[in-house]
Scaffold this active site. Sequence first.
Site, short mmCIF file in Angstrom:
data_model
loop_
_atom_site.label_atom_id
_atom_site.label_comp_id
_atom_site.label_asym_id
_atom_site.label_seq_id
_atom_site.Cartn_x
_atom_site.Cartn_y
_atom_site.Cartn_z
N ARG A 192 95.74 60.38 38.64
CA ARG A 192 94.79 61.05 38.13
C ARG A 192 95.17 61.94 37.47
O ARG A 192 96.97 62.71 38.24
CB ARG A 192 93.47 60.76 39.51
CG ARG A 192 93.12 60.31 40.01
CD ARG A 192 92.10 60.46 40.94
NE ARG A 192 91.56 59.66 41.82
CZ ARG A 192 91.43 59.15 42.37
NH1 ARG A 192 92.69 59.81 43.61
NH2 ARG A 192 91.05 58.26 43.27
N LYS A 219 91.91 62.02 46.58
CA LYS A 219 90.93 62.82 47.00
C LYS A 219 90.44 62.82 48.46
O LYS A 219 91.01 61.80 49.19
CB LYS A 219 89.95 62.12 46.89
CG LYS A 219 89.61 61.80 44.89
CD LYS A 219 88.20 61.05 44.18
CE LYS A 219 88.25 61.19 42.97
NZ LYS A 219 86.98 60.30 42.50
N HIS A 287 92.52 59.93 31.42
CA HIS A 287 92.24 59.82 32.80
C HIS A 287 92.46 57.93 32.15
O HIS A 287 92.62 56.96 33.10
CB HIS A 287 90.88 59.53 33.00
CG HIS A 287 90.99 59.15 34.36
ND1 HIS A 287 90.78 59.37 35.78
CD2 HIS A 287 89.81 58.61 35.08
CE1 HIS A 287 90.55 59.03 36.80
NE2 HIS A 287 90.23 57.99 35.64
N ARG A 290 94.90 56.30 33.35
CA ARG A 290 95.37 55.48 35.25
C ARG A 290 94.69 54.22 34.88
O ARG A 290 94.27 52.88 35.51
CB ARG A 290 94.52 56.22 35.99
CG ARG A 290 94.01 56.30 36.97
CD ARG A 290 93.20 57.15 37.67
NE ARG A 290 92.49 56.68 39.17
CZ ARG A 290 92.66 56.60 40.74
NH1 ARG A 290 94.42 56.56 40.61
NH2 ARG A 290 92.69 56.07 41.74
N HIS A 313 91.40 53.44 46.51
CA HIS A 313 90.55 53.67 46.19
C HIS A 313 90.14 53.48 47.87
O HIS A 313 90.82 52.99 48.21
CB HIS A 313 90.02 52.09 45.87
CG HIS A 313 89.58 52.43 43.35
ND1 HIS A 313 90.38 51.46 42.63
CD2 HIS A 313 90.00 54.02 43.42
CE1 HIS A 313 90.27 52.58 41.77
NE2 HIS A 313 89.78 53.34 41.79
N TYR A 322 88.04 46.73 38.01
CA TYR A 322 89.05 46.44 36.94
C TYR A 322 88.57 45.23 36.42
O TYR A 322 89.44 44.17 35.16
CB TYR A 322 90.53 46.56 36.84
CG TYR A 322 90.20 48.25 36.92
CD1 TYR A 322 90.33 49.34 35.63
CD2 TYR A 322 90.32 49.24 38.29
CE1 TYR A 322 90.85 50.18 35.50
CE2 TYR A 322 90.29 50.55 38.00
CZ TYR A 322 90.61 50.75 36.72
OH TYR A 322 90.72 52.45 37.34
#
Length: 362
Positions: A192, A219, A287, A290, A313, A322
């Site tokens: 990110r 995150k 982004h 990514r 993730h 995806y």
Amino acid sequence: MSGPAVARRRLTGAATDAPPADKGAVPSALTLPADIAAAVADWDRWLVAERRAAANTIDAYHRDLKGFLAFIQDWSGGLDNLPALAAIEISGFRAWMASRRSAGLKPASTARALAVVRGFYRRIDRVHGLPAPGLAGIGSPKHARPAPRPMTPDEAGRVTTLAAEMAAEGGPAWIAAREGALFALLWGAGLRIGEALGLDGRDWPGLRDRQPALTVRGKGGKQRRVPLIAAVTDAVEAYRAICPHPQTPDRPIFTGLRGGRLDRAVAERHMAAARRALGLDDSATPHALRHSFATHLLDGGADLRVIQDLLGHESLATTQRYTAVATERMIAAYTAAHPRARHRGEDTDPPPDGVPVTGAGR
């Protein structure tokens, strides 16, 4: 300023508050009973200390909670205490969600706000033993999560090259190297942009390592290890070698003109100029690099679990988005290439003798 102090400032509507991200009427001042304000402060401490939520995340959570509490105070005629907040009936929650819909807010926005409110009420129940039966019957609004919009390898290569070149126009040459290195890292390692800009010198691996790998803080403060390919390490090392600002362990890798940490808006502006020059869609953002990283790995046969780990993730379901992109591309390629996949009326070859022409056989 401490977490609880920030919570009190945000939820009392001080003049320094940022405007809410969502449209809709939210009072600029919100006065809460003492025990509710204390519960908000406790929730804020929990977000910081246990959830380790990022500052931007906490800001978004507080905007959502402030909007909810303001609405419920008005809807109920005033909240006397924390038990009264916990006793709000299902009609109150439905009215709040309806008000957001009337204000034109998207279902995805309301789903996020509802998740924030649920988290706050769970904390109240855990700490004070006050369940919220009215909230139990509320379902999250249905919304289709948009599929990632990656670029093709050719598009990614052209836009990142041009963005770096345009960034250096009228400025020092090292700026082009910086943008080239940043975009190489986003596309070649799936970071990110906030993760890349948050890197310090101490985070960069020793290049004598057999397989250089980057420790990325994602995150919620979660860390992951991302291996680096030569194209990425070469680009970043070339930039660091000519960067005029110190590249020490405690300094940011990607710096602005004055040596401070690079603002993401600068990189986004450079890529926006490049995509306009190339006639690319507005989805061609930093982004999107990514997204391109993940999609190109999937197209190349990489395992979905590996991609999940590389992207950081928490849920495999997030990574599985995806596969929909890859499937769409596969179907498009199949339809374009296979002679029997053409649309009706496009097949001009006559059928073999003795073979009846039917809709199914064309």
